[in-house]
Design an enzyme around this catalytic site. Structure first.
Site, PDB file in Angstrom:
ATOM      1  N   LYS A  36       0.847  -1.168   0.000  1.00  0.00           N
ATOM      2  CA  LYS A  36       0.000   0.000   0.000  1.00  0.00           C
ATOM      3  C   LYS A  36       0.896   1.236   0.000  1.00  0.00           C
ATOM      4  CE  LYS A  36      -3.017   0.110   3.269  1.00  0.00           C
ATOM      5  NZ  LYS A  36      -3.851  -0.064   4.471  1.00  0.00           N
ATOM      6  N   SER A  62       9.471   1.415   2.044  1.00  0.00           N
ATOM      7  CA  SER A  62      10.513   0.861   1.169  1.00  0.00           C
ATOM      8  C   SER A  62      11.232   1.967   0.408  1.00  0.00           C
ATOM      9  CB  SER A  62       9.900  -0.147   0.190  1.00  0.00           C
ATOM     10  OG  SER A  62       9.360  -1.256   0.893  1.00  0.00           O
ATOM     11  N   VAL A  66       2.043   2.862   3.285  1.00  0.00           N
ATOM     12  CA  VAL A  66       2.662   2.013   4.308  1.00  0.00           C
ATOM     13  C   VAL A  66       3.920   1.368   3.722  1.00  0.00           C
ATOM     14  CG1 VAL A  66       2.273   0.170   5.991  1.00  0.00           C
ATOM     15  CG2 VAL A  66       0.358   1.598   5.291  1.00  0.00           C
ATOM     16  N   CYS A  67       3.774   0.251   3.037  1.00  0.00           N
ATOM     17  CA  CYS A  67       4.939  -0.514   2.581  1.00  0.00           C
ATOM     18  C   CYS A  67       5.691   0.154   1.435  1.00  0.00           C
ATOM     19  CB  CYS A  67       4.517  -1.931   2.208  1.00  0.00           C
ATOM     20  SG  CYS A  67       3.865  -2.831   3.641  1.00  0.00           S
ATOM     21  N   ILE A  68       4.994   0.823   0.533  1.00  0.00           N
ATOM     22  CA  ILE A  68       5.679   1.508  -0.566  1.00  0.00           C
ATOM     23  C   ILE A  68       6.480   2.676  -0.004  1.00  0.00           C
ATOM     24  CG2 ILE A  68       5.385   2.829  -2.702  1.00  0.00           C
ATOM     25  CD1 ILE A  68       4.854  -0.213  -2.990  1.00  0.00           C
TER      26      ILE A  68
END
Length: 186
Positions: free
Chosen positions: A127, A135, A130-132
């Site tokens: 998402k 990262s 969050v994760c994008i």
């Protein structure tokens, strides 16, 4: 001038987000499947390194993340499995298992990419907020040029996705149209 060596990082293209009835499914996630497919096909055709970064936790063990979220993405569980065609194929593709939002935190991904002399990473998946974002932040901190194709990520919280893309573009890397990312992989 030669183009920077580029890797594609697909983040959490797993059943949990894309298979209806799974714990993190949201209908808008399906909108990124076409762009993700195009990126993956271009990376494979161009002989680029492809990283499948997937969140997987150890069954039967506690995880700090579970203080904030319910238990999810257990190794071997249906929700943690690759979605459809988005599974590694061939010698230029690796799997990075992560236990936090970032594909880089407490993994050997940065080391691996530096050893392959990668300069740029194209990050796509779910998402955005969050994760994008996590990262992208960590890729930048590790010295990679960060590119996020706008059409290849989204969230079930669109306002947070937009804010995250704005921050990524302003402080971390570049948010580009899908066509630009595909050209980088050509």
């Amino acid at each position: 001038m030669t183009a920077p060596k580029t890797a594609l990082i697909l983040v959490d293209v797993i059943n949990s987000f894309f298979l209806e009835g799974q714990p993190n499914f949201y209908p808008a996630a399906l909108d990124v499947l076409g762009p993700l497919h195009d990126l993956l096909a271009a990376a494979r055709a161009g002989g680029h390194v492809v990283v499948h970064a997937v969140e997987q936790h150890y069954p039967e063990f506690d995880d700090y993340e579970f203080k904030k979220l319910p238990r999810h993405h257990m190794e071997g569980a249906l929700d943690a499995a690759f979605f459809g065609e988005f599974r590694p194929e061939g010698p230029r593709e690796i799997v990075t298992r992560k236990r936090r939002f970032s594909a880089f935190f407490a993994t050997d991904l940065a080391l691996f990419l530096h050893e392959q002399r990668m300069e740029r990473v194209i990050i796509a998946g779910v998402k955005t907020n969050v994760c994008i974002r996590a990262s992208a932040q960590d890729a930048f901190a590790h010295g990679f040029d960060v590119v996020v194709p706008r059409e290849a990520t989204n969230s079930n919280r669109p306002h947070l996705a937009e804010a995250s893309l704005e921050d990524i573009d302003r402080y971390i890397g570049r948010v580009v149209p899908l066509a630009d990312a595909l050209e980088m992989l050509a």
